[in-house]
Design an enzyme around this catalytic site. Structure first.
Site, PDB file in Angstrom:
ATOM      1  N   HIS A 470       0.841  -1.208   0.000  1.00 25.36           N
ATOM      2  CA  HIS A 470       0.000   0.000   0.000  1.00 25.36           C
ATOM      3  C   HIS A 470       0.875   1.257   0.000  1.00 25.36           C
ATOM      4  O   HIS A 470       0.702   2.148  -0.835  1.00 25.36           O
ATOM      5  CB  HIS A 470      -0.909  -0.025   1.233  1.00 25.36           C
ATOM      6  CG  HIS A 470      -1.804   1.157   1.358  1.00 25.36           C
ATOM      7  ND1 HIS A 470      -3.143   1.122   1.038  1.00 25.36           N
ATOM      8  CD2 HIS A 470      -1.577   2.438   1.771  1.00 25.36           C
ATOM      9  CE1 HIS A 470      -3.686   2.312   1.236  1.00 25.36           C
ATOM     10  NE2 HIS A 470      -2.742   3.129   1.689  1.00 25.36           N
ATOM     11  N   GLU A 471       1.793   1.316   0.942  1.00 24.33           N
ATOM     12  CA  GLU A 471       2.635   2.518   1.037  1.00 24.33           C
ATOM     13  C   GLU A 471       3.534   2.659  -0.187  1.00 24.33           C
ATOM     14  O   GLU A 471       3.804   3.775  -0.641  1.00 24.33           O
ATOM     15  CB  GLU A 471       3.470   2.496   2.328  1.00 24.33           C
ATOM     16  CG  GLU A 471       2.653   2.510   3.611  1.00 24.33           C
ATOM     17  CD  GLU A 471       1.613   3.619   3.671  1.00 24.33           C
ATOM     18  OE1 GLU A 471       1.815   4.691   3.052  1.00 24.33           O
ATOM     19  OE2 GLU A 471       0.569   3.424   4.330  1.00 24.33           O
ATOM     20  N   HIS A 474       1.754   4.455  -2.900  1.00 24.03           N
ATOM     21  CA  HIS A 474       1.856   5.917  -2.741  1.00 24.03           C
ATOM     22  C   HIS A 474       3.210   6.404  -3.254  1.00 24.03           C
ATOM     23  O   HIS A 474       3.310   7.429  -3.931  1.00 24.03           O
ATOM     24  CB  HIS A 474       1.726   6.300  -1.261  1.00 24.03           C
ATOM     25  CG  HIS A 474       0.342   6.309  -0.724  1.00 24.03           C
ATOM     26  ND1 HIS A 474      -0.692   6.997  -1.317  1.00 24.03           N
ATOM     27  CD2 HIS A 474      -0.186   5.727   0.385  1.00 24.03           C
ATOM     28  CE1 HIS A 474      -1.798   6.833  -0.599  1.00 24.03           C
ATOM     29  NE2 HIS A 474      -1.514   6.063   0.429  1.00 24.03           N
ATOM     30  N   HIS A 477       3.417   6.608  -6.955  1.00 22.37           N
ATOM     31  CA  HIS A 477       2.645   7.754  -7.451  1.00 22.37           C
ATOM     32  C   HIS A 477       3.511   9.015  -7.405  1.00 22.37           C
ATOM     33  O   HIS A 477       3.483   9.850  -8.317  1.00 22.37           O
ATOM     34  CB  HIS A 477       1.402   7.927  -6.570  1.00 22.37           C
ATOM     35  CG  HIS A 477       0.304   8.717  -7.197  1.00 22.37           C
ATOM     36  ND1 HIS A 477      -0.821   9.121  -6.503  1.00 22.37           N
ATOM     37  CD2 HIS A 477       0.128   9.199  -8.448  1.00 22.37           C
ATOM     38  CE1 HIS A 477      -1.620   9.791  -7.315  1.00 22.37           C
ATOM     39  NE2 HIS A 477      -1.064   9.857  -8.493  1.00 22.37           N
TER      40      HIS A 477
END
Length: 682
Positions: A470-471, A474, A477
């Site tokens: 998940h991290e 980020h 991105h």
């Protein structure tokens, strides 16, 4: 200006080990003074029709200089908190808030932006430049540019106070988390706990000069007790300490109490919203988000609750029946994790602890990097010989066809004086500098996993693997942006309710057999996750997903309702209880003070925006369904996602980017199917 102050130097990566608390305020004062003078000079020199090069580029340079100094300070405050650093950090918050408010209310600057937006040159701008201008003009209005002077001043006072209160909330939560420990001398009291959990507790005791075992409220320790401790009284004691942190309840009642802080934050947010012409803070929050209205958000959440609650009711009934068979006829909040794990083991013959042996940290990282290399055509290598804030920190570089793309730090393990949770923050934005050089992005990725103990490598639960993915989503991105203007590169300018799309999207590969084959390998033998374990894990994927869904909806609705209805006479607790009456199936005890530690909305960026997790989950599930159709490692689909979503950052509205990738607007069906909460899945 002290030339020996590392925060006033130009540097590639922050000189973390050289930064001292006494450097912070001096550097910030100097940079703010320089910036104010530079803005005044810039406005005085503007030509009749400002250009991007005469207006935006110099402001980006000023922002980058301030960010270069403040980013490492803010980061250190979260990962290496100390009394001295905290004091210096907090001394700067009002100064920074005042500076940004001044810029947002600078009429000459606003006029220059408007002139640029209306200039003939603007017609030839890239889409990112146009979006940056539109967002800037919107943000001027949300900074009170149109307000009378007295109200502008009040706006500034509120922002300054809110900045200070958010920091106080975070500090008090950290202090409350560290204020409670339980020392255990008799190993029998820890019956049921895994060897790795006990080893970590023994290590914590040794670090404090004690023998035996030390239970703390850091998440790995709390989670171990709640999931595995056979001693029900111990579970209740630890649960009570954890869920009353920073409140007027529990073993440390009244210490570090966030209750008054929350009340003041909510009052000020409501006043701010009214000042800017909004009915409430939820409305103000949506002014810069993807969702159109409070009605749309509430309708979305209530619809999800309606669809999910029957599954949650069923999950709870099964858990209560199972617990009763085990001799627990009155299931309480401190029993849920324990009996859920026992039921999972009975039903699927699998547990997080069995899986942990197959997810040593280096194997997971190697596999994670292999997955993104396949999807996005990038290469990742570890770097050594860099300056760091802790020996556990690692640094990696992304390149593409031999060209440097960006770097990221990993700080993965729980420790004292480190904020709980997991997060990514941009340490440096990608942008084209005034001299024409391209500045590459840098990201910090932070988690709180159980560190290596007893000679074994750090072993992750599958839940922790999912958090890591998940991290890293980020991080990608931020790092894989192709936008060269700071205002829209990476995560900058991305609507908050779309910012979770790339992160939740990455989690899907933790569940795909092809992905699991790359990220799993027994820490001793290297043996891949056996087929029978894989089958059991996939079978258990949606175990209690109904309960988990209504819990997330409880948080989302509570946050949104709290900010939409503030001032109606209800306390924070009464709002929360009202939401629980609607969506929850298991009510926590009356002493539970969850809100007092809800840092996402009181000290993070999620105020009236926690719904973003569910909103973006719809986007991510639907985006991933394209990979289900084409193949989870389909290179063309991976590149298409990269170019449509990751590369374009905040350069266009999220719906435009999503439709560019998917060919249509998102549907909720994929999410419900992935979670097993639909007739099709059932």
């Amino acid at each position: 200006m002290s030339s020996s102050n590392p925060l006033l130097q130009d540097f590639d990566l922050p000189p973390y080990s050289a930064i001292r608390a006494e450097h912070v305020e001096t550097a910030v004062d100097a940079i703010l003074a320089d910036s104010r003078a530079a803005v005044a000079a810039l406005l005085a020199e503007q030509p009749g029709a400002p250009s991007w090069a005469s207006l935006i580029q110099p402001l980006d340079e000023l922002g980058a200089r301030l960010g270069r100094a403040w980013s490492p300070v803010s980061h250190l405050n979260a990962v290496c908190n100390s009394a001295e650093l905290r004091e210096a950090y907090e001394a700067c918050l009002p100064k920074l808030s005042e500076y940004w408010t001044e810029l947002g209310q600078n009429k000459a600057l606003f006029d220059a932006y408007q002139a640029l937006a209306k200039s003939p040159a603007a017609e030839g701008f890239e889409v990112a430049q146009t979006t940056i201008l539109e967002h800037a003009l919107r943000d001027f209005r949300l900074s009170g540019i149109d307000l009378p002077l007295a109200e502008q001043q009040r706006y500034g006072e509120i922002q300054m106070k809110l900045s200070e209160l958010a920091s106080r909330f975070s500090n008090q939560l950290l202090d409350a988390t560290q204020a409670w420990t339980k020392h255990i001398n008799n190993e029998a009291a820890l019956a049921g706990l895994t060897d790795s959990a006990k080893a970590q507790m023994a290590q914590a005791a040794t670090a404090k000069g004690q023998d035996g075992w030390l239970i703390s409220l850091e998440f790995p320790s709390y989670y171990a007790v709640m999931t595995y401790a056979d001693d029900r009284a111990l579970r209740e004691e630890v649960y009570t300490a954890y869920c009353t942190r920073a409140s007027e309840q529990g073993p440390n009642a009244g210490q570090h109490d966030n209750g008054p802080v929350m009340a003041e934050i909510l009052d000020l947010r409501q006043e701010l919203a009214r000042l800017l012409g909004f009915a409430n803070f939820s409305e103000l929050s949506l002014a810069s988000k993807m969702a159109d209205s409070t009605e749309q958000v509430l309708s979305f959440l209530h619809d999800l609750a309606l669809r999910s609650k029957p599954f949650a009711v069923q999950d709870l009934a099964e858990l209560q029946a199972f617990a009763a068979e085990q001799g627990c006829s009155d299931l309480q909040s401190w029993d849920v994790g324990y009996y859920s794990e026992k039921l999972r083991e009975q039903r699927y013959s699998i547990s997080q602890e069995i899986l942990r042996a197959y997810f040593p940290i280096d194997k997971v990282l190697t596999g994670l990097f292999a997955i993104v290399e396949k999807l996005y055509g990038i290469q990742i290598e570890e770097l050594t010989g860099f300056d760091s804030w802790h020996p556990d920190v690692r640094l990696f570089q992304i390149s593409e066809q031999g060209a440097h793309v960006g770097r990221f730090f990993f700080d993965l393990y729980a420790r004292a004086n480190k904020r709980g949770g997991a997060w990514m923050d941009g340490a440096r934005d990608k942008r084209r500098a005034a001299d024409g050089s391209l500045i590459s992005p840098v990201a910090n990725l932070v988690c709180n996993f159980t560190p290596a103990v007893g000679g074994k490598p750090a072993l992750l639960t599958h839940d922790e693997v999912t958090t890591l993915f998940h991290e890293f989503g980020h991080g990608l991105h931020h790092l894989l942006t192709r936008v060269e203007h700071a205002g829209a590169s990476g995560i900058n300018g991305v609507a908050w309710d779309a910012v979770e799309l790339p992160s939740q999207f990455m989690e899907n590969w933790c569940w795909e057999p092809e992905g699991l084959a790359l990220i799993s390998g027994h820490y001793e033998s290297g043996e891949p996750l056996p087929q029978d374990l894989l089958d059991k894990m996939l079978a258990a994927k949606n175990f209690q997903s109904g309960l988990m869904m209504v819990r997330q909806l409880e948080f989302s609705l509570f946050d949104f309702e709290l900010h939409a209805s503030h001032g109606d006479g209800r306390s924070v607790l009464e709002v929360l209880e009202g939401i629980r009456a609607e969506v929850s199936v298991m009510r926590p005890p009356a002493f539970n003070r969850f809100a007092n530690s809800f840092a996402h909305i009181f000290a993070g960026g999620y105020a009236a925006g926690y719904y973003s997790y569910k909103w973006a989950e719809v986007l991510s599930a639907d985006a991933f369904s394209k990979f289900e159709e084409d193949g989870v490692f389909n290179g063309a689909t991976g590149r298409a996602f990269r170019e449509a979503i990751l590369a374009r950052g905040g350069s266009q509205e999220p719906m435009v980017l999503f439709v560019d990738f998917r060919g249509r607007e998102p549907s909720i069906d994929a999410l419900l199917r992935h979670l097993g909460l639909s007739a099709e899945a059932a």
